[in-house]
Motif scaffolding. Structure first.
Motif, short mmCIF file in Angstrom:
data_model
loop_
_atom_site.label_atom_id
_atom_site.label_comp_id
_atom_site.label_asym_id
_atom_site.label_seq_id
_atom_site.Cartn_x
_atom_site.Cartn_y
_atom_site.Cartn_z
N MET A 1 0.85 -1.18 0.00
CA MET A 1 0.00 0.00 0.00
C MET A 1 0.89 1.25 0.00
N VAL A 2 0.62 2.12 -0.91
CA VAL A 2 1.39 3.36 -1.04
C VAL A 2 0.83 4.39 -0.06
N PRO A 3 1.69 5.04 0.73
CA PRO A 3 1.18 6.05 1.66
C PRO A 3 0.70 7.31 0.93
N TRP A 4 -0.25 7.98 1.54
CA TRP A 4 -0.81 9.21 1.01
C TRP A 4 -0.35 10.38 1.88
N ALA A 5 0.35 11.35 1.29
CA ALA A 5 0.82 12.53 2.01
C ALA A 5 -0.24 13.62 1.91
N CYS A 6 -0.38 14.40 2.97
CA CYS A 6 -1.41 15.43 3.04
C CYS A 6 -1.29 16.44 1.89
N GLY A 7 -0.15 16.99 1.67
CA GLY A 7 0.03 17.93 0.57
C GLY A 7 -0.36 19.37 0.85
N ILE A 8 -1.00 19.63 1.98
CA ILE A 8 -1.32 21.01 2.34
C ILE A 8 -0.06 21.62 2.93
N GLU A 9 0.26 22.81 2.48
CA GLU A 9 1.50 23.47 2.88
C GLU A 9 1.70 23.44 4.39
N GLY A 10 2.90 22.99 4.79
CA GLY A 10 3.27 22.96 6.19
C GLY A 10 2.84 21.71 6.94
N CYS A 11 2.14 20.80 6.28
CA CYS A 11 1.67 19.58 6.92
C CYS A 11 2.46 18.39 6.37
N ASP A 12 3.01 17.60 7.27
CA ASP A 12 3.77 16.44 6.82
C ASP A 12 3.09 15.12 7.19
N ALA A 13 1.79 15.17 7.45
CA ALA A 13 1.04 13.97 7.81
C ALA A 13 0.97 13.01 6.62
N VAL A 14 1.09 11.71 6.93
CA VAL A 14 1.03 10.66 5.93
C VAL A 14 0.04 9.60 6.42
N PHE A 15 -0.72 9.02 5.50
CA PHE A 15 -1.77 8.08 5.84
C PHE A 15 -1.67 6.83 4.96
N ASP A 16 -2.12 5.71 5.52
CA ASP A 16 -2.12 4.46 4.76
C ASP A 16 -3.24 4.41 3.74
N GLY A 17 -4.34 5.09 4.03
CA GLY A 17 -5.47 5.08 3.11
C GLY A 17 -5.89 6.48 2.71
N VAL A 18 -6.37 6.60 1.49
CA VAL A 18 -6.77 7.91 0.97
C VAL A 18 -7.98 8.46 1.73
N GLU A 19 -8.85 7.58 2.21
CA GLU A 19 -10.00 8.05 2.97
C GLU A 19 -9.56 8.74 4.26
N SER A 20 -8.55 8.18 4.92
CA SER A 20 -8.02 8.81 6.14
C SER A 20 -7.40 10.17 5.83
N LEU A 21 -6.76 10.27 4.68
CA LEU A 21 -6.18 11.55 4.25
C LEU A 21 -7.27 12.59 4.08
N ILE A 22 -8.35 12.24 3.39
CA ILE A 22 -9.43 13.20 3.15
C ILE A 22 -10.08 13.62 4.47
N LEU A 23 -10.28 12.67 5.36
CA LEU A 23 -10.85 13.00 6.68
C LEU A 23 -9.93 13.95 7.44
N HIS A 24 -8.63 13.70 7.39
CA HIS A 24 -7.65 14.59 8.04
C HIS A 24 -7.74 16.00 7.47
N GLN A 25 -7.73 16.12 6.15
CA GLN A 25 -7.78 17.44 5.53
C GLN A 25 -9.06 18.18 5.92
N THR A 26 -10.15 17.44 6.00
CA THR A 26 -11.44 18.05 6.31
C THR A 26 -11.55 18.45 7.77
N ARG A 27 -11.04 17.63 8.66
CA ARG A 27 -11.20 17.86 10.09
C ARG A 27 -10.08 18.69 10.72
N ASP A 28 -8.86 18.54 10.22
CA ASP A 28 -7.70 19.10 10.92
C ASP A 28 -7.10 20.36 10.30
N HIS A 29 -7.61 20.78 9.16
CA HIS A 29 -7.08 21.99 8.51
C HIS A 29 -8.17 23.05 8.43
#
Length: 98
Positions: A1-29
């Protein structure tokens, strides 16, 4: 499984699943205000989706002082996420259904 990086400037969060990435972007930014129409949307994927589903590429280029490379990168991100993600599960989790 390829990790998914957040991509929002200044954020270095990485996730195993794309759904977790989208939830992070929506909730934490912070939300993003569309420079074309002023709509407030979650940053990241949902901001890209809003821009390219609701506006023309030319409107995006003018409003964001972007170039064709920026358009292609964001279109590729949108396409890759929409190919991989179970977006209904993301919506259900955001709505508290799951």
């Amino acid at each position: 499984m390829v990790p998914w990086a957040c991509g929002i400037e200044g954020c270095d969060a990485v996730f195993d699943g794309v759904e977790s990435l989208i939830l992070h972007q929506t909730r934490d930014h912070q939300r993003h205000e569309c420079k074309v129409c002023g709509t407030i949307v979650p940053d990241g994927y949902f901001a890209i989706r809003h821009t390219f589903d609701e506006h023309t590429r030319a409107e995006y280029v003018r409003a964001y002082d972007a170039d064709s490379g920026a358009v292609r990168r964001r279109e590729a991100v949108k396409r890759e996420i929409e190919t991989e993600a179970d977006l209904q599960s993301v919506v259900d989790r955001l709505d508290g259904s799951v």
